[in-house]
Design a protein around this motif. Structure first.
Motif, short mmCIF file in Angstrom:
data_model
loop_
_atom_site.label_atom_id
_atom_site.label_comp_id
_atom_site.label_asym_id
_atom_site.label_seq_id
_atom_site.Cartn_x
_atom_site.Cartn_y
_atom_site.Cartn_z
N GLY A 65 0.83 -1.20 0.00
CA GLY A 65 0.00 0.00 0.00
C GLY A 65 0.86 1.25 0.00
N CYS A 83 -1.92 2.81 4.50
CA CYS A 83 -2.98 2.09 3.81
C CYS A 83 -2.55 0.65 3.59
N SER A 85 -3.65 -1.95 1.30
CA SER A 85 -4.48 -2.05 0.10
C SER A 85 -5.32 -3.32 0.06
N LEU A 90 -7.00 1.65 6.78
CA LEU A 90 -5.96 2.63 7.09
C LEU A 90 -5.65 2.56 8.57
N ALA A 135 -11.52 2.62 4.87
CA ALA A 135 -11.16 3.56 3.81
C ALA A 135 -12.21 4.66 3.61
N VAL A 171 -2.82 8.91 0.38
CA VAL A 171 -2.91 7.60 1.04
C VAL A 171 -4.38 7.18 1.16
N THR A 172 -5.24 8.10 1.50
CA THR A 172 -6.67 7.79 1.61
C THR A 172 -7.22 7.31 0.26
N CYS A 175 -6.27 3.82 -0.78
CA CYS A 175 -7.02 2.75 -0.12
C CYS A 175 -8.45 2.63 -0.64
#
Length: 177
Positions: A65, A83, A85, A90, A135, A171-172, A175
């Motif tokens: 991630g 994250c 993935s 998160l 997420a 990053v948000t 995810c």
């Protein structure tokens, strides 16, 4: 003439005396102004006026991630958002070992989240506590869109005043895919 001889002898002797040496001037002591401590600024009651904690955000990607890390260059991260993935999860982590809840305050939301200690890293590495967020958690959007900064409070630790930079959004979004 005999009376002049003693006077001449005295005049000659007076000429043999060394000139008086003027005393060397002594440097006046340097007067330095008294050091007056600067007054400690009073923290405003509104956290949006507080100084941002020193540091920058950094974004990293790996096989599992992505991660946004906040801290000073060359130092350990004070705050991370990671994250995973595979699970669309998160993890918001803060440096420290205190397990009291984290309170995240943004310009639109204030929410407390429970934390757990993370697995220990290498010997000598700092410890962290983390909370798990989905997420689609609205707290993530509130952090991304907070007006310039948000804070992370935790009893027994220093409050972090963190800039709301694009790394959090990256990053948000990583995810949410």
């Amino acid at each position: 003439m005999r009376n002049i001889f003693p006077l001449i002898a005295l005049a000659v002797l007076a000429g043999c005396v060394a000139k008086p040496v003027a005393p060397r001037p002594v440097a006046a002591p340097v007067v330095r102004p008294a050091v007056v401590p600067r007054p400690v600024p009073v923290a405003s009651a509104d956290w949006r006026d507080w100084a941002v904690t020193p540091g920058d955000w950094a974004y990293r990607q790996d096989q599992g991630g992505s991660t946004a890390l906040f801290g000073t260059t060359g130092g350990n991260a004070l705050l991370t958002l990671r994250c995973d993935s595979a699970s669309a999860t998160l993890y918001l982590s803060r440096q420290g070992s205190v397990v009291t809840p984290l309170t995240v305050r943004t310009s639109s939301v204030a929410r407390s989240v429970p934390v757990q200690p993370t697995s220990p890293g290498p010997v000598g590495a700092p410890s962290y506590v983390a909370t798990r967020l989905t997420a689609r958690d609205p707290l993530l959007d509130a952090m991304v869109f907070s007006r310039g900064r948000f804070i992370v409070e935790q009893a027994g630790t220093t409050t972090l005043v963190v800039p709301a930079w694009a790394e959090i959004a990256r990053v948000t979004e990583d995810c949410r895919r």
